[in-house]
Design a protein around this motif. Sequence first.
Motif, PDB file in Angstrom:
ATOM      1  N   ASP A 228      16.739  -3.131   1.196  1.00 54.05           N
ATOM      2  CA  ASP A 228      16.152  -2.935   2.531  1.00 54.05           C
ATOM      3  C   ASP A 228      14.640  -3.106   2.523  1.00 54.05           C
ATOM      4  N   PHE A 229      14.032  -2.942   1.352  1.00 53.96           N
ATOM      5  CA  PHE A 229      12.575  -2.988   1.306  1.00 53.96           C
ATOM      6  C   PHE A 229      12.017  -4.334   1.772  1.00 53.96           C
ATOM      7  N   VAL A 230      12.807  -5.401   1.725  1.00 50.70           N
ATOM      8  CA  VAL A 230      12.261  -6.708   2.091  1.00 50.70           C
ATOM      9  C   VAL A 230      11.860  -6.762   3.563  1.00 50.70           C
ATOM     10  N   HIS A 231      12.514  -5.969   4.413  1.00 49.80           N
ATOM     11  CA  HIS A 231      12.171  -6.000   5.844  1.00 49.80           C
ATOM     12  C   HIS A 231      11.532  -4.705   6.324  1.00 49.80           C
ATOM     13  N   GLU A 232      11.125  -3.848   5.396  1.00 49.47           N
ATOM     14  CA  GLU A 232      10.448  -2.603   5.753  1.00 49.47           C
ATOM     15  C   GLU A 232       8.941  -2.805   5.586  1.00 49.47           C
ATOM     16  N   PHE A 233       8.305  -3.234   6.662  1.00 51.37           N
ATOM     17  CA  PHE A 233       6.874  -3.547   6.611  1.00 51.37           C
ATOM     18  C   PHE A 233       6.063  -2.283   6.851  1.00 51.37           C
ATOM     19  N   THR A 234       5.086  -2.062   6.008  1.00 49.12           N
ATOM     20  CA  THR A 234       4.189  -0.918   6.191  1.00 49.12           C
ATOM     21  C   THR A 234       2.830  -1.253   5.601  1.00 49.12           C
ATOM     22  N   TYR A 235       1.807  -0.603   6.111  1.00 46.71           N
ATOM     23  CA  TYR A 235       0.468  -0.764   5.563  1.00 46.71           C
ATOM     24  C   TYR A 235      -0.225   0.596   5.535  1.00 46.71           C
ATOM     25  N   PRO A 236      -0.880   0.965   4.433  1.00 46.14           N
ATOM     26  CA  PRO A 236      -1.063   0.201   3.196  1.00 46.14           C
ATOM     27  C   PRO A 236       0.245   0.064   2.412  1.00 46.14           C
ATOM     28  N   HIS A 237       0.488  -1.120   1.854  1.00 45.21           N
ATOM     29  CA  HIS A 237       1.724  -1.335   1.096  1.00 45.21           C
ATOM     30  C   HIS A 237       1.565  -0.988  -0.375  1.00 45.21           C
ATOM     31  N   ARG A 238       0.333  -0.780  -0.822  1.00 47.11           N
ATOM     32  CA  ARG A 238       0.034  -0.356  -2.195  1.00 47.11           C
ATOM     33  C   ARG A 238       0.617  -1.335  -3.215  1.00 47.11           C
ATOM     34  N   TYR A 239       1.803  -1.024  -3.751  1.00 45.14           N
ATOM     35  CA  TYR A 239       2.468  -1.854  -4.764  1.00 45.14           C
ATOM     36  C   TYR A 239       3.759  -2.446  -4.218  1.00 45.14           C
ATOM     37  N   ARG A 240       4.155  -2.086  -3.004  1.00 48.76           N
ATOM     38  CA  ARG A 240       5.516  -2.269  -2.528  1.00 48.76           C
ATOM     39  C   ARG A 240       5.734  -3.675  -1.966  1.00 48.76           C
ATOM     40  N   TYR A 241       6.855  -4.252  -2.320  1.00 49.19           N
ATOM     41  CA  TYR A 241       7.231  -5.594  -1.882  1.00 49.19           C
ATOM     42  C   TYR A 241       7.764  -5.567  -0.458  1.00 49.19           C
ATOM     43  N   VAL A 294      -8.326   8.370   3.413  1.00 50.00           N
ATOM     44  CA  VAL A 294      -8.541   8.077   4.825  1.00 50.00           C
ATOM     45  C   VAL A 294      -7.293   7.408   5.377  1.00 50.00           C
ATOM     46  N   SER A 295      -6.924   7.717   6.597  1.00 46.86           N
ATOM     47  CA  SER A 295      -5.851   7.009   7.281  1.00 46.86           C
ATOM     48  C   SER A 295      -6.407   5.706   7.833  1.00 46.86           C
ATOM     49  N   VAL A 296      -5.758   4.583   7.513  1.00 48.20           N
ATOM     50  CA  VAL A 296      -6.332   3.288   7.883  1.00 48.20           C
ATOM     51  C   VAL A 296      -5.502   2.508   8.889  1.00 48.20           C
ATOM     52  N   ASP A 297      -4.337   3.004   9.258  1.00 46.90           N
ATOM     53  CA  ASP A 297      -3.519   2.231  10.190  1.00 46.90           C
ATOM     54  C   ASP A 297      -2.741   3.169  11.092  1.00 46.90           C
ATOM     55  N   ALA A 298      -1.874   2.583  11.903  1.00 47.58           N
ATOM     56  CA  ALA A 298      -1.148   3.318  12.931  1.00 47.58           C
ATOM     57  C   ALA A 298      -0.094   4.239  12.328  1.00 47.58           C
ATOM     58  N   ALA A 299       0.349   5.184  13.137  1.00 46.62           N
ATOM     59  CA  ALA A 299       1.452   6.056  12.749  1.00 46.62           C
ATOM     60  C   ALA A 299       2.756   5.272  12.745  1.00 46.62           C
ATOM     61  N   GLU A 300       3.731   5.798  12.033  1.00 45.12           N
ATOM     62  CA  GLU A 300       5.031   5.133  11.956  1.00 45.12           C
ATOM     63  C   GLU A 300       5.589   4.888  13.362  1.00 45.12           C
ATOM     64  N   GLY A 301       6.051   3.676  13.587  1.00 45.62           N
ATOM     65  CA  GLY A 301       6.644   3.298  14.855  1.00 45.62           C
ATOM     66  C   GLY A 301       5.679   2.714  15.864  1.00 45.62           C
ATOM     67  N   ALA A 302       4.382   2.870  15.640  1.00 46.47           N
ATOM     68  CA  ALA A 302       3.380   2.338  16.560  1.00 46.47           C
ATOM     69  C   ALA A 302       2.982   0.931  16.143  1.00 46.47           C
ATOM     70  N   PRO A 303       2.455   0.139  17.061  1.00 43.28           N
ATOM     71  CA  PRO A 303       1.967  -1.193  16.688  1.00 43.28           C
ATOM     72  C   PRO A 303       0.860  -1.091  15.632  1.00 43.28           C
ATOM     73  N   SER A 304       0.955  -1.913  14.618  1.00 45.61           N
ATOM     74  CA  SER A 304       0.029  -1.891  13.492  1.00 45.61           C
ATOM     75  C   SER A 304      -0.916  -3.081  13.563  1.00 45.61           C
ATOM     76  N   ARG A 305      -2.199  -2.803  13.556  1.00 44.18           N
ATOM     77  CA  ARG A 305      -3.168  -3.894  13.544  1.00 44.18           C
ATOM     78  C   ARG A 305      -3.083  -4.695  12.245  1.00 44.18           C
ATOM     79  N   TRP A 306      -2.957  -3.987  11.117  1.00 40.40           N
ATOM     80  CA  TRP A 306      -2.924  -4.697   9.835  1.00 40.40           C
ATOM     81  C   TRP A 306      -1.694  -5.592   9.728  1.00 40.40           C
TER      82      TRP A 306
END
Length: 322
Positions: A228-241, A294-306
């Motif tokens: 499932d990780f291939v379509h689970e987009f998040t930022y910061p992604h750190r090490y995650r594919y 520091v928090s650098v992006d949107a909360a889960e479920g919100a539109p993400s600028r990154w």
Amino acid sequence: MAISYGVRDWLLDSDPSLRWQVERDLTGATPQVWQATRARVATEGFGAALLARQDPDGQWAGGAYFPGGFAESPEADAPGQPWVATIWTLKDLRDAGVDASVLHGTAEKLAANSRWEYEDLPYWDGEVDVCINAFTLATGAWLGVDMSALARWFVDHRLADGGWNCEAEEGRSTRSSFHSTLNAVRELLYYEQLTGDDSARDARHGGEEYLLRRRLLYRLSTGEPVGDFVHEFTYPHRYRYSALTALDHFRAVSLHEGSRPDPRLDDAVALVRGSRLPEGTWRQGAPLLGRSWVSVDAAEGAPSRWLTLFGTRVLDWWDAAH
């Protein structure tokens, strides 16, 4: 689908660490414009906040991979891991576009004061984990350290199937990992771009071929989705594919080498395109657990600028070639 004026303005109304990349990659701004924005990263917002946290000995949070005293702290039993130690903060600063001159003296301080938690190894020598070594390779080159010996490590430690795995050196796996391989090829590319040293290019190409043979999404053995990780987009992604992060790498390869997009990327492109919301943004996924500065992006479920930056520039690149 071209970026709308509304989304463009929303992206530009952001921290300098994001804004300069939007200007460079999406709006056609001149180098003078986006470079001026990039120079602000060290003195405003996210970049300035991280720089202010540096310890006198050159580290962050008193440790290389983990904060000092982490193993004996209650945090060691909490879900996730902290993202505040030296390796992660330097990676964040590098990704944000901070000029290395701002960190003058840091490389020398880390050489003198920082050791890996694994066998107390010297910081710039790396250790046995391919992801740690990848981040260290690129960051060292960024800070002006001769990292050629660590670049050769990737040539010597590539697995028979073409990629890398963080568990291989401990004997826990002989098969490559999507996560580890992407981290290796991304940072090898950065190292090559920065230094001109292409001694590990064949190894990088081998790792990229490992991912391409699997179309960035599938198990080679069964053709089934790798996870499932291939379509689970998040930022910061750190090490995650994710498919998005992988495609952003292949875009960078194409721009660096002057090559056309590989047709084996088409399924991953379709996945990213299908995740785009009607207004032209991408939604933030579940964040990786653990403490950060520091928090650098949107909360889960919100539109993400990154994620919207990455997704838009990937699709722009792909569509321009087709």
